[in-house]
Design an enzyme around this catalytic site. Sequence first.
Site, short mmCIF file in Angstrom:
data_model
loop_
_atom_site.label_atom_id
_atom_site.label_comp_id
_atom_site.label_asym_id
_atom_site.label_seq_id
_atom_site.Cartn_x
_atom_site.Cartn_y
_atom_site.Cartn_z
N ASP A 160 0.86 -1.18 0.00
CA ASP A 160 0.00 0.00 0.00
C ASP A 160 0.90 1.24 0.00
O ASP A 160 1.76 1.39 0.88
CB ASP A 160 -0.89 0.00 1.24
CG ASP A 160 -2.09 0.93 1.07
OD1 ASP A 160 -3.20 0.42 0.99
OD2 ASP A 160 -1.87 2.15 1.04
N ASN A 218 -2.29 13.03 -4.30
CA ASN A 218 -3.42 13.47 -5.13
C ASN A 218 -3.90 14.86 -4.74
O ASN A 218 -4.18 15.71 -5.60
CB ASN A 218 -4.58 12.47 -5.00
CG ASN A 218 -4.48 11.32 -6.00
OD1 ASN A 218 -3.85 11.47 -7.04
ND2 ASN A 218 -5.08 10.20 -5.67
N HIS A 255 -4.50 14.74 -9.57
CA HIS A 255 -4.70 13.34 -9.93
C HIS A 255 -3.80 12.88 -11.07
O HIS A 255 -3.44 11.70 -11.14
CB HIS A 255 -6.18 13.10 -10.30
CG HIS A 255 -7.08 13.13 -9.10
ND1 HIS A 255 -7.22 12.08 -8.23
CD2 HIS A 255 -7.89 14.12 -8.61
CE1 HIS A 255 -8.07 12.39 -7.28
NE2 HIS A 255 -8.50 13.63 -7.48
N ASP A 302 -1.67 9.59 -10.88
CA ASP A 302 -1.64 8.52 -11.89
C ASP A 302 -0.21 8.21 -12.31
O ASP A 302 0.15 7.04 -12.49
CB ASP A 302 -2.47 8.92 -13.10
CG ASP A 302 -3.97 8.92 -12.81
OD1 ASP A 302 -4.36 8.39 -11.76
OD2 ASP A 302 -4.73 9.47 -13.65
N GLU A 310 -4.48 2.57 -4.34
CA GLU A 310 -3.02 2.52 -4.18
C GLU A 310 -2.57 1.19 -3.59
O GLU A 310 -1.44 1.07 -3.10
CB GLU A 310 -2.55 3.68 -3.29
CG GLU A 310 -3.01 3.61 -1.85
CD GLU A 310 -4.36 4.27 -1.63
OE1 GLU A 310 -4.62 4.67 -0.48
OE2 GLU A 310 -5.16 4.40 -2.59
#
Length: 373
Positions: free
Chosen positions: A248, A256, A261, A265, A292
């Site tokens: 994680d 973010n 975003h 990404d 994630e």
Amino acid sequence: MTEAQVPRQPHAFTLWREAQDTRTRSPLGGIYYLLAWLLTWIFSDAPGALLVPGALGIAMFALLLALRLLHRLPQEQTSQALNRWLNLHWCLILITALSWGLAHALAQHDPLLRSSVIIATLSTIAFSTAMAFNFAMRKKRAMLALLLLYLPGLLVLALAWREQYAILITLSFYLSYLLLVLSRSNREYHNTLALELQLLDQQERLEHLSRTDSLTQLGNRYQFNSLFPLMVANAQRQSQPLSLVLLDIDFFKRINDEYGHACGDSCLSDFAERMRQNFRRDSDALLRLGGEEFGILMPNTPLEQACQRAESFRQTLVQQGFNIAGNPLPLTASLGVGCFDPQRDHDAAAFFKRVDDALYLAKGAGRNRLQLA
């Protein structure tokens, strides 16, 4: 055969489809060759006087029929195995065609078969028509089969052309028509086959899309849900270790929120590429489980080895971080690592929960650490 057993490579699929069609269409023809000769013999002028050739003909066509029926498709659906099967089955088809061509020639030549020569001639027309429509997948071989069916009888008619010229000309014209039909049937068969290949390709593309995360190009949760229980069952059956690593990305929401975003990404894509660089074995299954969270299935990998590789990956992340427009950004991950244990994990869900609990312990203990399940 199940859909999973159908060959996926275009060349192998083409041979598989041809073998299936050849096998399906072949036995019925073998039966009618035998019946046609039986009728030709029985309705001759003197069946008793033709006992030897009659019995030999029945034995020959019965043997060829039995060989067709006994010639099963190969279990191994490879190009080599399918090619061998097709070559041998076409030998049976061509031998049968030659045998009937000789039988038709005998009916044209022997006065004792004069009463049943029409049966032999009509059978030749029927067999050749079926050949042109049903076995057009191999054009040259089908042409050879047509010639073997016709030429012996045409040769006998040509030797007595003054009396038989009408039948000789009619059969010759019909043979030329069948050759044209064969060419058309061959094109139609391969056009249909091309459509099947296109559908197969589209099916594979859709299946790949359904199992692949579009952003990271790793396997997605759907693939994990399909693959994980199978790998657990296989590990249990073969008594081999199966390790699972759950990862994680730490504080991903902050990336973010602060950088957008698009940057998030990019971070996910970079993280996936780091996974590919670190876990390079073909047997390892790399997956994005959602958001994630990522996972790695490591078959035939004991817990100690899985921990070493997972810890090496975590340390590499710490050292390299993540780059945003030339500015370094810390990138760390929390990891849970476990190995399937039949005594503690009664099924795949229990195994996953045990490793997932370890991941949450790593996050709760301050993140950027590895926790054993």
